[in-house]
Design an enzyme around this catalytic site. Structure first.
Site, short mmCIF file in Angstrom:
data_model
loop_
_atom_site.label_atom_id
_atom_site.label_comp_id
_atom_site.label_asym_id
_atom_site.label_seq_id
_atom_site.Cartn_x
_atom_site.Cartn_y
_atom_site.Cartn_z
N HIS A 339 0.82 -1.21 0.00
CA HIS A 339 0.00 0.00 0.00
C HIS A 339 0.85 1.25 0.00
CE1 HIS A 339 1.13 0.52 4.15
NE2 HIS A 339 0.15 1.34 4.46
N GLY A 342 6.03 2.12 3.40
CA GLY A 342 6.11 1.55 4.74
C GLY A 342 7.17 2.23 5.58
#
Length: 410
Positions: A339, A342
């Site tokens: 996504h 990080g």
């Protein structure tokens, strides 16, 4: 297509040893925090888990690892979705090019006026007339009827939730203007979640699951699950779906407000702005999907679905920008990808390690906050986005790198 240069890659995915259910990783084990590896082993030890897939942006989370995709039979762990239910990203391309950019300080101020950030909220819910003008999704009144079914503990939060719809929040959430590496076209990008209502709904269900008898012997009680065909599971899934829609509607409203701010900024300078190529995906959610020929409960906590093979946005830090990617629907990853970049260090560690001068240096040339309040978001606190993309070359195809030129954070 954008080419990703870099050193030779390790052989990925790899298998994490010492786990009950198979854990497949899209980053080297030696690049993963020991505490996150322990957490992944705890997850894989749950009797309902079929398999775990670990994205290259993974890092320690509460209960479940951020950057994990978990397939379960007949159960769901609220911690495997997390407290920011429905958190996700959106983007839209403009017909502006880099040469058109001017007076970005004034534009940042206009965006901050249009979209409340941090702990702020709209003074009143976004008016119906504004929602119509920006093309927000219809059916909002019917959507709000579903609030009455949420847990009793949050029923006094409806007024706040209505005012927070269409607001950004803080932390790693952002609104940005970026420049496309291919053609220097300008994009609007956005990262937002379900605000306080999502957090409170999640915490109610995590607490309820922790109290169930079948969860008392778990290695980590934060991984407590609801079992299928029980009132707890039914209530959690219902509330997650409502909260996911809240987050999605909120992003759509903010994209509309961002478009208006950008259009007004250049209209005052005698230029109309066009928009196209919308991208929208969430990365903290639950769904029922076919995994290895069987319907399972799939949770993604800091991971996106690539099942449809469409465009997605994978952001990095405010000093690096984002990638527009096309999903490759690789079944080995449960059709998932990272996504974002990080975090490589906690917010507390970043605040101790870096100064305001470091932040200024690392965001040189970017119109953004450069005060101590956002030092925990300093680019160096994040993993290398380009390396994260290289590690998942079998999961997504990079389409374009978007370089940040303006960033709004809470």
């Amino acid at each position: 297509m954008t080419t990703l240069a870099g050193a030779a890659l390790p052989t990925l995915p790899s298998t994490l040893p010492g786990t009950a259910a198979p854990v497949r990783m899209w980053l080297p084990e030696q690049e993963t925090e020991p505490a996150a590896l322990d957490q992944l082993r705890n997850i894989a030890s749950l009797p309902w888990v079929h398999g775990v897939r670990v994205m290259p942006d993974c890092h320690l989370g509460k209960g479940a690892t951020v950057g994990s995709v978990i397939a379960m039979r007949g159960a769901v762990s609220p911690a495997a979705v997390g407290v920011d239910i429905g958190c996700g990203v959106a983007a839209v391309r403009t017909d502006l090019v880099e040469e058109n950019l001017e007076d970005l300080g004034a534009l940042r101020s206009a965006i901050e006026q249009a979209i409340p950030v941090g702990f702020h909220e709209h003074s009143a819910p976004v008016p119906a007339g504004t929602l119509t003008r920006i093309g927000a999704r219809a059916g909002l009144d019917r959507f709000w009827e579903g609030f009455a079914a949420l847990p009793e503990k949050v029923q006094d939060r409806e007024g706040k939730a209505r005012r927070q719809l269409g607001t950004m929040g803080g932390g790693n959430h952002f609104a940005e203007l970026c420049v496309d590496s291919r053609d220097r076209r300008v994009w609007i990008t956005l990262h937002s979640g379900s605000r306080n209502i999502g957090k409170e709904v999640a915490e109610v269900h995590i607490a309820a699951a922790r109290g169930l008898e079948h969860n008392q012997a778990l290695p980590d009680r934060d991984l407590a699950v609801f079992l299928a065909d029980t009132p707890g599971m039914d209530a959690y899934v219902r509330d997650v779906h409502w909260t996911q829609e809240y987050a999605s509607r909120s992003r759509a409203i903010m994209i509309g407000l961002l478009r208006e701010a950008v259009a007004a900024h250049w209209s005052a300078r005698g230029r109309e702005v066009g928009f196209d190529m919308p991208v929208n995906c969430h990365h903290n959610y639950v769904s029922i999907e076919e995994i290895d020929g069987e319907d399972m409960v799939v949770t993604r906590k800091g991971a996106i679905s690539t099942r449809e093979g469409g465009l997605a946005l994978i952001p990095g830090s405010m000093g690096v920008g984002s990638y527009i990617v096309r999903g490759l629907a690789n079944p080995e990853s449960f059709c998932s990808a990272s996504h974002g970049a990080g975090r490589r260090m906690s917010r507390t560690a970043a605040k101790k390690a870096y100064t305001r001068a470091d932040l200024v240096a690392q965001t040189e040339g970017i119109e953004c906050r450069k005060d101590r309040g956002v030092i925990d978001e300093i680019p160096a606190a994040y993993k290398d986005l380009h390396a994260v993309l290289r590690y998942q070359s079998d999961l997504v195809e990079p389409v374009a790198h978007l370089r940040t030129v303006l960033c709004v954070k809470g």
